[in-house]
Write an enzyme that holds these catalytic residues in place. Structure first.
Site, PDB file in Angstrom:
ATOM      1  N   ARG A 297       1.209  -1.061   0.459  1.00  0.00           N
ATOM      2  CA  ARG A 297       0.310  -0.005  -0.175  1.00  0.00           C
ATOM      3  C   ARG A 297       1.095   1.215  -0.448  1.00  0.00           C
ATOM      4  NH1 ARG A 297      -4.084  -0.561   4.649  1.00  0.00           N
ATOM      5  NH2 ARG A 297      -5.097  -2.206   3.652  1.00  0.00           N
TER       6      ARG A 297
ATOM      7  N   ARG B 178      -1.390   5.910   9.771  1.00  0.00           N
ATOM      8  CA  ARG B 178      -1.496   5.761   8.215  1.00  0.00           C
ATOM      9  C   ARG B 178      -1.926   7.253   7.261  1.00  0.00           C
ATOM     10  NH1 ARG B 178      -4.283   0.836   8.331  1.00  0.00           N
ATOM     11  NH2 ARG B 178      -3.322  -0.113  10.145  1.00  0.00           N
TER      12      ARG B 178
ATOM     13  N   CYS C 150      -7.637 -10.980   0.686  1.00  0.00           N
ATOM     14  CA  CYS C 150      -7.556 -10.698   2.262  1.00  0.00           C
ATOM     15  C   CYS C 150      -7.598 -11.914   2.913  1.00  0.00           C
ATOM     16  CB  CYS C 150      -8.574  -9.764   1.916  1.00  0.00           C
ATOM     17  SG  CYS C 150      -9.011  -9.005   3.906  1.00  0.00           S
TER      18      CYS C 150
HETATM   19  C1  HEM Z   1      -9.459  -4.151  11.913  1.00  0.00           C
HETATM   20  C2  HEM Z   1      -9.593  -3.562  11.203  1.00  0.00           C
HETATM   21  C3  HEM Z   1      -8.973  -3.723   9.505  1.00  0.00           C
HETATM   22  C4  HEM Z   1      -8.338  -4.676   9.437  1.00  0.00           C
HETATM   23  C5  HEM Z   1      -8.101  -5.686  10.044  1.00  0.00           C
HETATM   24  C6  HEM Z   1      -8.281  -4.238   7.425  1.00  0.00           C
HETATM   25  C7  HEM Z   1      -7.195  -5.382   7.592  1.00  0.00           C
HETATM   26  C8  HEM Z   1      -6.931  -5.171   5.763  1.00  0.00           C
HETATM   27  C9  HEM Z   1      -6.434  -5.991   4.889  1.00  0.00           C
HETATM   28  C10 HEM Z   1      -5.774  -7.275   5.688  1.00  0.00           C
HETATM   29  C11 HEM Z   1      -6.787  -5.791   3.983  1.00  0.00           C
HETATM   30  C12 HEM Z   1      -6.209  -5.781   2.598  1.00  0.00           C
HETATM   31  C13 HEM Z   1      -7.220  -6.539   1.647  1.00  0.00           C
HETATM   32  C14 HEM Z   1      -6.243  -6.707   0.132  1.00  0.00           C
HETATM   33  O1  HEM Z   1      -5.536  -5.320   0.003  1.00  0.00           O
HETATM   34  O2  HEM Z   1      -6.573  -7.841  -0.222  1.00  0.00           O
HETATM   35  C15 HEM Z   1      -7.349  -4.127   4.102  1.00  0.00           C
HETATM   36  C16 HEM Z   1      -8.175  -3.301   3.124  1.00  0.00           C
HETATM   37  C17 HEM Z   1      -7.544  -2.034   3.341  1.00  0.00           C
HETATM   38  N1  HEM Z   1      -8.796  -1.608   4.357  1.00  0.00           N
HETATM   39 FE1  HEM Z   1      -8.656  -2.389   6.212  1.00  0.00          FE
HETATM   40  N2  HEM Z   1      -8.461  -3.547   7.850  1.00  0.00           N
HETATM   41  C18 HEM Z   1      -9.899  -2.923   8.786  1.00  0.00           C
HETATM   42  C19 HEM Z   1     -10.442  -1.712   9.170  1.00  0.00           C
HETATM   43  C20 HEM Z   1     -10.552  -0.929   8.203  1.00  0.00           C
HETATM   44  C21 HEM Z   1     -11.303   0.095   7.787  1.00  0.00           C
HETATM   45  C22 HEM Z   1     -12.121   0.971   9.472  1.00  0.00           C
HETATM   46  C23 HEM Z   1     -10.939   1.074   6.709  1.00  0.00           C
HETATM   47  C24 HEM Z   1     -11.642   2.857   6.601  1.00  0.00           C
HETATM   48  C25 HEM Z   1     -12.012   3.432   7.369  1.00  0.00           C
HETATM   49  C26 HEM Z   1      -9.388   0.409   6.731  1.00  0.00           C
HETATM   50  C27 HEM Z   1      -9.382   0.732   5.023  1.00  0.00           C
HETATM   51  C28 HEM Z   1      -9.071  -0.327   3.796  1.00  0.00           C
HETATM   52  C29 HEM Z   1      -8.637  -0.129   2.711  1.00  0.00           C
HETATM   53  C30 HEM Z   1      -8.673   1.489   2.259  1.00  0.00           C
HETATM   54  C31 HEM Z   1      -8.394  -1.348   2.273  1.00  0.00           C
HETATM   55  C32 HEM Z   1      -7.702  -0.863   0.698  1.00  0.00           C
HETATM   56  C33 HEM Z   1      -9.025  -1.796  -0.041  1.00  0.00           C
HETATM   57  C34 HEM Z   1      -9.912  -0.832  -0.016  1.00  0.00           C
HETATM   58  O3  HEM Z   1     -10.529  -0.242  -0.816  1.00  0.00           O
HETATM   59  O4  HEM Z   1     -11.413  -1.216   0.397  1.00  0.00           O
HETATM   60  N3  HEM Z   1      -9.546  -0.640   7.255  1.00  0.00           N
HETATM   61  N4  HEM Z   1      -7.202  -4.169   5.498  1.00  0.00           N
HETATM   62  S1  SF4 Z   2     -12.939  -8.305   4.073  1.00  0.00           S
HETATM   63 FE1  SF4 Z   2     -12.472  -7.135   5.869  1.00  0.00          FE
HETATM   64  S2  SF4 Z   2     -10.460  -6.812   6.347  1.00  0.00           S
HETATM   65 FE2  SF4 Z   2     -10.365  -7.911   4.166  1.00  0.00          FE
HETATM   66  S3  SF4 Z   2     -10.594  -6.123   3.269  1.00  0.00           S
HETATM   67 FE3  SF4 Z   2     -12.991  -7.064   3.150  1.00  0.00          FE
HETATM   68  S4  SF4 Z   2     -13.520  -5.037   5.027  1.00  0.00           S
HETATM   69 FE4  SF4 Z   2     -11.019  -5.375   4.636  1.00  0.00          FE
END
Ligand code: HEM
Ligand code: SF4
Length: 570
Positions: free
Chosen positions: A73, A142, A433
């Site tokens: 990222r 971030r 993911c």
């Molecule tokens: C406990 C909470 C969270 C965990 C463990 C987590 C973990 C992850 C992981 C592993 C990915 C990678 C997915 C991939 O690209 O294959 C991801 C993508 C992403 N996460 Fe999270 N995430 C969490 C909460 C959030 C929240 C609350 C936001 C935003 C407010 C966020 C924003 C993003 C964004 C922007 C991406 C990139 C993909 C997209 O645009 O949907 N994450 N997250």
């Molecule tokens: S499956 Fe969960 S952790 Fe993975 S990108 Fe989506 S909301 Fe984020």
């Protein structure tokens, strides 16, 4: 360090400022992965170790290691890239990644499928265009987001300056990134040297997210983030200062009622000169007050719930030596993007494109990645990634408008007619993911097609309705702030949430659990019918379902799971 902190706290403390054994692990050729402790540390360098989950069953059968690859990222404050930077990311995605770029809901680019032996080459290529992935993930501040605002570039200039200042100020100081990925010299700290004046050895208890919003647009979803700044302008549209918001966050765990999404509180007003000092104070209070025992209770939102906003504000004011003024009035109208052309200054214009779920690739008849590359080769303005996973070609001179429009029209990058699709987002989920419980990015387009049919039957095709889907309750696409939120529960199964505010100020609430495709369509159909016959003038779908008694309104956090009514399919 005491005994009762979480395992991640020990890993951070023992890591020698985020080094761990990453350098050694990179040289280890026997596996495509890295050891468990380093998997936590590598996040602070902007990477996640993942594996292709589509390939898991076959590889398990053949007793092969999982198909490991890294997601990288990039740190892009405000989502602003030069055409040269776009071209560099485009190239590394094709040479080292899986041939796609993912524009994210937090205005960055994610590259998927980078294998371990290509990590250094990828990060070096990114470094040559002055980009990096430092602190793009991990328990640290971030990527800082900023309103895209193509129509008001004067305000954008002030807002992006604040976003960049906060981003720079909150960067980690450790030279570990340069050492490990860019073959930098190992810089030895002197005796007693303070390596991380803001973070200390153990960084923050959990991730930390900052955004800058410029009303009336709430495209950054200011209430979803730990710290936010809302621009306050005078009568002549000059920014006079900022309302400061604290304590927003999306993530929760299914079935654990003491975890919940929360919308931020407006804590007070500060002048631009004090804004960075306030950011540092908010971060250090959270560093010291945040919960380091349970990662599920470690975000700033729980600190504020536990200690109270007044105590938190008083401590921030004391540390920053700034007295916050009462918040000033502001109005948001929407969280969406303004598609199409909008006027800029000095004869230049901005074009907001629709990128389905942010995935830039060449598939089917639409060579979207190639189209954007050809624009980057001729364009001397900017590429701005929006908080809705879309893209703005910014500052296009009049002489190039027709050609650029022709290219994007041919590539299918202009906004679709459907008001639902125009306002849709999905997180990545499967196959990369590791946390996904259900499909998201690969499924939402088909669900939208089914829902569009019903909306068309009710004459609602052109109505803007915000729909967001995620593959698990972590909430990466901010589903709890969508008028229609869908959150993965298990393969092919989703929880349906309704009733969020169109302006991003109110969360939704659980309406029905464990729905499959047919169940989602069947649950929404009668509500669309009721909406078209019963709505008041200008009433949004999210407001209507509350007023008409289909769902109770959520407050800003702890009541998210309260007043959920049993669902009976109609
Ligand atoms: C406990 C909470 C969270 C965990 C463990 C987590 C973990 C992850 C992981 C592993 C990915 C990678 C997915 C991939 O690209 O294959 C991801 C993508 C992403 N996460 Fe999270 N995430 C969490 C909460 C959030 C929240 C609350 C936001 C935003 C407010 C966020 C924003 C993003 C964004 C922007 C991406 C990139 C993909 C997209 O645009 O949907 N994450 N997250
Ligand atoms: S499956 Fe969960 S952790 Fe993975 S990108 Fe989506 S909301 Fe984020």
């Amino acid at each position: 360090m005491t005994d009762d902190v979480s395992r991640n706290e020990r890993i951070k403390e023992a890591s020698d400022y985020l080094r761990g054994t990453l350098a050694e692990g990179l040289r280890e050729e026997i596996t495509g992965g890295i050891v468990e402790d380093d998997q936590q540390l590598v996040k602070f360098h902007g990477m996640y170790l993942q594996d292709d989950r589509d390939l898991r069953p076959e590889r398990t059968r053949k007793k092969m290691e999982k198909a490991f690859a890294f997601m990288i990222r990039v740190r892009i404050p405000g989502g602003v890239l030069t055409p040269q930077q776009w071209l560099a990311l485009d190239e590394v995605s094709r040479v080292y990644g899986n041939g796609t770029m993912r524009l994210t809901t937090r205005q960055t680019v994610q590259l998927h499928g980078v294998i371990k032996s290509n990590l250094k080459a990828t990060l070096k290529a990114i470094d040559t265009v002055l980009l990096n992935s430092i602190a793009a993930c991990g328990d640290i501040n971030r990527n800082v987001m900023c309103n895209v605002l193509p129509e008001q570039s004067r305000a954008h200039a002030v807002a992006i300056e604040l976003a960049r200042s906060v981003s720079d100020h909150l960067l980690p100081h450790t030279p570990a990134y340069r050492e490990i990925w860019l073959d930098g010299e190992r810089i030895a700290g002197g005796e007693g040297e303070v390596v991380e004046p803001i973070y200390g050895k153990t960084y923050l208890p959990r991730k930390f997210k900052v955004v800058v919003a410029v009303p009336p647009s709430n495209d950054v979803d200011v209430f979803a983030h730990d710290l936010g700044y809302i621009a306050i302008a005078d009568g002549a549209a000059n920014i006079i200062g900022w309302n400061v918001t604290v304590g927003g966050g999306m993530g929760m765990t299914h079935g654990e009622l003491d975890t919940y999404p929360r919308t931020a509180d407006v804590m007070g007003f500060c002048e631009t000169a004090d804004a960075v000092k306030i950011a540092e104070a908010v971060v250090t209070v959270q560093r010291d007050w945040g919960d380091r025992k349970s990662r599920k209770h470690a975000r700033l939102k729980y600190t504020i719930e536990d200690r109270g906003l007044d105590a938190f504000r008083a401590e921030v004011e004391r540390r920053a030596d700034v007295k916050l003024a009462p918040p000033k009035p502001f109005t948001f109208t929407s969280t969406g993007d303004r598609y199409g052309w909008s006027e800029g200054s000095e004869g230049r214009s901005h074009l907001t494109l629709f990128v389905q779920n942010g995935r830039v690739h060449d598939v089917g008849g639409a060579a979207q990645q190639t189209a954007l590359r050809s624009i980057a080769q001729m364009h001397d303005g900017e590429f701005r990634i929006t908080p809705n996973q879309n893209l703005v070609i910014a500052n296009v001179p009049t002489s190039q408008q027709a050609e650029i429009e022709r290219i994007v029209r041919e590539a299918g990058l202009l906004a679709p007619w459907s008001g639902l699709r125009r306002n849709s987002m999905a997180c990545v989920a499967l196959p990369t993911c590791g946390l996904a419980l259900a499909e998201s990015e690969r499924y939402l387009p088909d669900l939208l097609t089914a829902l569009d049919e019903q909306l068309a039957a009710h004459g609602l095709s052109a109505d803007d309705i915000v729909i967001r889907m995620t593959g698990c309750p972590n909430g990466c696409a901010r589903p709890y702030l969508a008028e229609i939120g869908l959150v993965g529960k298990g393969p092919g199964r989703y929880n349906l949430y309704l009733g969020a505010g169109f302006d991003g100020s109110r969360m939704n609430k659980l309406y029905a659990e464990d729905l499959d495709h047919a169940g989602i369509v069947a649950a929404l159909e009668p509500l669309f019918a009721a909406y078209v016959s019963g709505r008041q003038n200008g009433e949004r779908f999210g407001d209507f379902v509350i007023r008409s008694g289909h769902i109770a309104a959520s407050g800003n956090g702890a009541d998210f799971h309260a007043n959920v009514r049993p669902y009976t399919p109609q």
